[in-house]
Design a protein around this motif. Sequence first.
Motif, PDB file in Angstrom:
ATOM      1  N   ARG A 241     -10.575  -1.203   2.324  1.00  0.00           N
ATOM      2  CA  ARG A 241      -9.164  -1.328   1.968  1.00  0.00           C
ATOM      3  C   ARG A 241      -8.306  -0.325   2.716  1.00  0.00           C
ATOM      4  NH1 ARG A 241      -9.512   0.188  -4.408  1.00  0.00           N
ATOM      5  NH2 ARG A 241     -10.388   2.273  -4.221  1.00  0.00           N
ATOM      6  N   GLY A 242      -7.108  -0.770   2.998  1.00  0.00           N
ATOM      7  CA  GLY A 242      -6.204   0.094   3.743  1.00  0.00           C
ATOM      8  C   GLY A 242      -4.785  -0.432   3.658  1.00  0.00           C
ATOM      9  N   CYS A 243      -3.893   0.248   4.327  1.00  0.00           N
ATOM     10  CA  CYS A 243      -2.481  -0.134   4.316  1.00  0.00           C
ATOM     11  C   CYS A 243      -2.274  -1.368   5.198  1.00  0.00           C
ATOM     12  CB  CYS A 243      -1.630   1.030   4.805  1.00  0.00           C
ATOM     13  SG  CYS A 243      -1.992   1.516   6.504  1.00  0.00           S
ATOM     14  N   ALA A 244      -1.032  -1.844   5.258  1.00  0.00           N
ATOM     15  CA  ALA A 244      -0.727  -3.037   6.046  1.00  0.00           C
ATOM     16  C   ALA A 244      -1.049  -2.816   7.518  1.00  0.00           C
ATOM     17  CB  ALA A 244       0.750  -3.398   5.873  1.00  0.00           C
ATOM     18  N   ILE A 245      -0.724  -1.640   8.026  1.00  0.00           N
ATOM     19  CA  ILE A 245      -0.934  -1.368   9.447  1.00  0.00           C
ATOM     20  C   ILE A 245      -2.430  -1.357   9.770  1.00  0.00           C
ATOM     21  CG2 ILE A 245      -0.578   0.319  11.308  1.00  0.00           C
ATOM     22  CD1 ILE A 245       2.031  -0.868  10.301  1.00  0.00           C
TER      23      ILE A 245
ATOM     24  N   HIS B 298       0.846  -1.191   0.000  1.00  0.00           N
ATOM     25  CA  HIS B 298       0.000   0.000   0.000  1.00  0.00           C
ATOM     26  C   HIS B 298       0.891   1.255   0.000  1.00  0.00           C
ATOM     27  CE1 HIS B 298      -2.679   3.077   1.698  1.00  0.00           C
ATOM     28  NE2 HIS B 298      -3.689   2.318   1.364  1.00  0.00           N
TER      29      HIS B 298
ATOM     30  N   ALA C 142      -6.895   3.518  -3.925  1.00  0.00           N
ATOM     31  CA  ALA C 142      -7.204   4.411  -2.804  1.00  0.00           C
ATOM     32  C   ALA C 142      -6.192   5.539  -2.752  1.00  0.00           C
ATOM     33  CB  ALA C 142      -7.189   3.639  -1.491  1.00  0.00           C
TER      34      ALA C 142
ATOM     35  N   ARG D 276       1.320   7.371  11.334  1.00  0.00           N
ATOM     36  CA  ARG D 276       0.716   6.060  11.103  1.00  0.00           C
ATOM     37  C   ARG D 276      -0.214   5.617  12.227  1.00  0.00           C
ATOM     38  NH1 ARG D 276       3.146   3.346   7.106  1.00  0.00           N
ATOM     39  NH2 ARG D 276       1.078   2.454   6.955  1.00  0.00           N
TER      40      ARG D 276
ATOM     41  N   TYR E 185       5.906   6.369  14.759  1.00  0.00           N
ATOM     42  CA  TYR E 185       5.515   6.917  13.455  1.00  0.00           C
ATOM     43  C   TYR E 185       4.185   7.646  13.613  1.00  0.00           C
ATOM     44  CZ  TYR E 185       8.972   3.493  11.931  1.00  0.00           C
ATOM     45  OH  TYR E 185      10.117   2.771  11.779  1.00  0.00           O
TER      46      TYR E 185
ATOM     47  N   ARG F 135      -1.636  -9.543   4.803  1.00  0.00           N
ATOM     48  CA  ARG F 135      -1.760 -10.359   3.578  1.00  0.00           C
ATOM     49  C   ARG F 135      -3.012 -11.231   3.631  1.00  0.00           C
ATOM     50  NH1 ARG F 135       3.967 -11.754   4.396  1.00  0.00           N
ATOM     51  NH2 ARG F 135       5.192 -10.252   3.232  1.00  0.00           N
TER      52      ARG F 135
ATOM     53  N   HIS G  17       0.933   3.926   1.597  1.00  0.00           N
ATOM     54  CA  HIS G  17       1.345   4.457   2.898  1.00  0.00           C
ATOM     55  C   HIS G  17       2.487   3.662   3.506  1.00  0.00           C
ATOM     56  CE1 HIS G  17      -1.277   7.781   3.442  1.00  0.00           C
ATOM     57  NE2 HIS G  17      -0.821   7.928   4.673  1.00  0.00           N
ATOM     58  N   ASP G  18       2.446   2.356   3.310  1.00  0.00           N
ATOM     59  CA  ASP G  18       3.550   1.533   3.796  1.00  0.00           C
ATOM     60  C   ASP G  18       4.814   1.835   2.990  1.00  0.00           C
ATOM     61  OD1 ASP G  18       1.942   0.131   5.732  1.00  0.00           O
ATOM     62  OD2 ASP G  18       1.035  -0.936   4.055  1.00  0.00           O
TER      63      ASP G  18
ATOM     64  N   PRO H  49      -9.274  10.308   5.756  1.00  0.00           N
ATOM     65  CA  PRO H  49      -9.215  11.145   4.555  1.00  0.00           C
ATOM     66  C   PRO H  49      -7.787  11.482   4.130  1.00  0.00           C
ATOM     67  CG  PRO H  49      -9.988  12.430   6.448  1.00  0.00           C
ATOM     68  CD  PRO H  49      -9.866  11.011   6.904  1.00  0.00           C
ATOM     69  N   LEU H  50      -6.859  11.332   5.051  1.00  0.00           N
ATOM     70  CA  LEU H  50      -5.465  11.620   4.737  1.00  0.00           C
ATOM     71  C   LEU H  50      -4.934  10.663   3.677  1.00  0.00           C
ATOM     72  CD1 LEU H  50      -3.265  13.551   6.024  1.00  0.00           C
ATOM     73  CD2 LEU H  50      -2.469  11.505   7.193  1.00  0.00           C
ATOM     74  N   CYS H  51      -5.307   9.383   3.804  1.00  0.00           N
ATOM     75  CA  CYS H  51      -4.734   8.400   2.890  1.00  0.00           C
ATOM     76  C   CYS H  51      -5.795   7.704   2.051  1.00  0.00           C
ATOM     77  CB  CYS H  51      -3.931   7.362   3.665  1.00  0.00           C
ATOM     78  SG  CYS H  51      -4.848   6.556   4.955  1.00  0.00           S
ATOM     79  N   GLY H  52      -7.066   7.969   2.335  1.00  0.00           N
ATOM     80  CA  GLY H  52      -8.117   7.350   1.545  1.00  0.00           C
ATOM     81  C   GLY H  52      -8.502   5.964   2.014  1.00  0.00           C
ATOM     82  N   ASP H  53      -7.956   5.517   3.148  1.00  0.00           N
ATOM     83  CA  ASP H  53      -8.321   4.197   3.656  1.00  0.00           C
ATOM     84  C   ASP H  53      -9.759   4.199   4.169  1.00  0.00           C
ATOM     85  OD1 ASP H  53      -5.824   3.419   3.074  1.00  0.00           O
ATOM     86  OD2 ASP H  53      -5.134   3.145   5.130  1.00  0.00           O
TER      87      ASP H  53
END
Lengths: 417, 149
Positions: free
Chosen positions: B62-66, A354, A386, B124, B121, B17, A356-357, B37-41
């Motif tokens: 959907r979103g990032c790994a974290i 992603h 996204a 994050r 972080y 994953r 961000h990562d 809204p910062l990243c669209g997740d």
Amino acid sequence: MPDTASRPNDAARFDVAAVRDQFPILKEPSHGKPLAFLDSAASAQKPQAVIDAVNETYAHRYANVHRGVYELSERTSAAYEAVRGKTKSLINAADDDEIVFTSGTTDGINLVAQSWGRANLGPGDEVLITEMEHHSNIVPWQMLRDEKGIVLKVAPFDEDGVLIMEEFERLLSERTRLVAVAQVSNALGTILPLDKIIPMAHAAGALVLVDGAQGIPHLPTDVRAMGADFYAFSGHKLYGPTGTGALYGRGELLAELPPWKGGGDMILSVTFEKTEYAAPPHKFEAGTPNIAGTIGLGAAIDWFAALDHEGLAAHEADLLAYGTERLLEVPGVRLIGTAPDKAAVISFVLDYAHPHDVGTILDQQGVAVRTGHHCAQPVMDHFDVAATVRASFGAYSSRDDIDALIAALDEVRELFG
Amino acid sequence: MSDLRDLYQEVILDHSRSPRNFGHHEPSNREAKGNNPLCGDKFTIYALVEDGIVKDVSFDGRGCAISTASASLMTELMKGKTEEEARAMFESFHELVTADKDEPLDEALDKLNVLAGVRGYPMRVKCATLAWHTMKAALDDIDDTVVTE
């Protein structure tokens, strides 16, 4: 710089090292590594000349403008007003009075929407924008739509991020009162064909507002040759201070516009019964302005104007070509925005991580990129992502920065691939 | 790389994953949307709450790994908890990722300690907490989209 030998001659003649040397922040390490700053499209770094101009204003030449009769105020006013002339020359406006100082592009677009728009638009009138506009060239028109009942039309782009001219033409009608369009897309890097768009809009009887935020740092900009009725840009993307910028409006247009914000510095006389407004541009500049910032913008314009622009264009074209080539070698990369006419902006996604990562991992390697939707969510929706990772370049960017990006992407693959 | 391994521990990579409880489990009677809204997740949390017990939790979006791993771990731990316990878990998690003190959570919530790395972080932290704020809204039965930024 192992690749210097392969840089094209016209790009190689641009002395990047000499440019970089003028940017103090580029000498500061990031996470113990040399900073590879690849986020100039969000905001450019500042050369020493700009930093000095702001500091010296506060240290030696500061007072409010247009008010005091004392020497210090007069000197500050003269330095501040001189930036109008510099801005006029930068974009080749006809007159200093066509330059309204703003806090940036967003402020300039809102000025057009709230002043020209509210005075001239009513139910059924159409404003035509493109699908690749920044939120700042979408939301002000939606606000006007909700208030005035205007119709907002959106011209789509194709899978490469190129505006579909047939669709644009189809959406243009005698109801179109304004075409509001970016010079360069911030998320995709696409250079919009203003040489076609503006004559078509004028032929339909519409005015044209150009969002020059991403254009002016990369493209020669001549508002009269272009035919723009309004042109807005931000100082901070042009190596100047934040909170600065200008709106160009054709003289005849500005003369007809009602003021937007009321306050001091925009009036001729005030009684409780009636206020007479100052003439443009002061009519649109209520309140104490960003004095030191605007003087810093003047220094940025001087600094930018003194660059070898043919060399700079070749240098940025080389960065775009080299960056694109290197990125395409990275497994799992998909470029977002592949228009033939692009400014020095590369958006991409990886199929295993992603954005961000990716951004966090790159940061640990000293590589600063923008990750997210870039205030252009409709563009993200179009490509069904996204967010993207965006590397964008400025005059100080080098092939070394791109090499650092590519090396850092290996770390991403090691973790996520 | 060592710092990054603290952030992206194997458990996080695994849950990102192969997120657990991904996709709307039916039946459910609570639902809330979360948006960064910062990243669209964007996530939607679905919960089945009966007799004060969180009987099932699932999510999609959907979103990032974290954010994905955090959502996945949360759904595993929330199942079977009372509403009160679920709310307490939200508070504990929030403290874990935002507080200055460096104290791991106790045994019952030990699985969440892998997310403590986000403290280093600040940008994050919102990723890690998105699903949790959304879960809280689902428990509160709030219809508005939850926003973390």
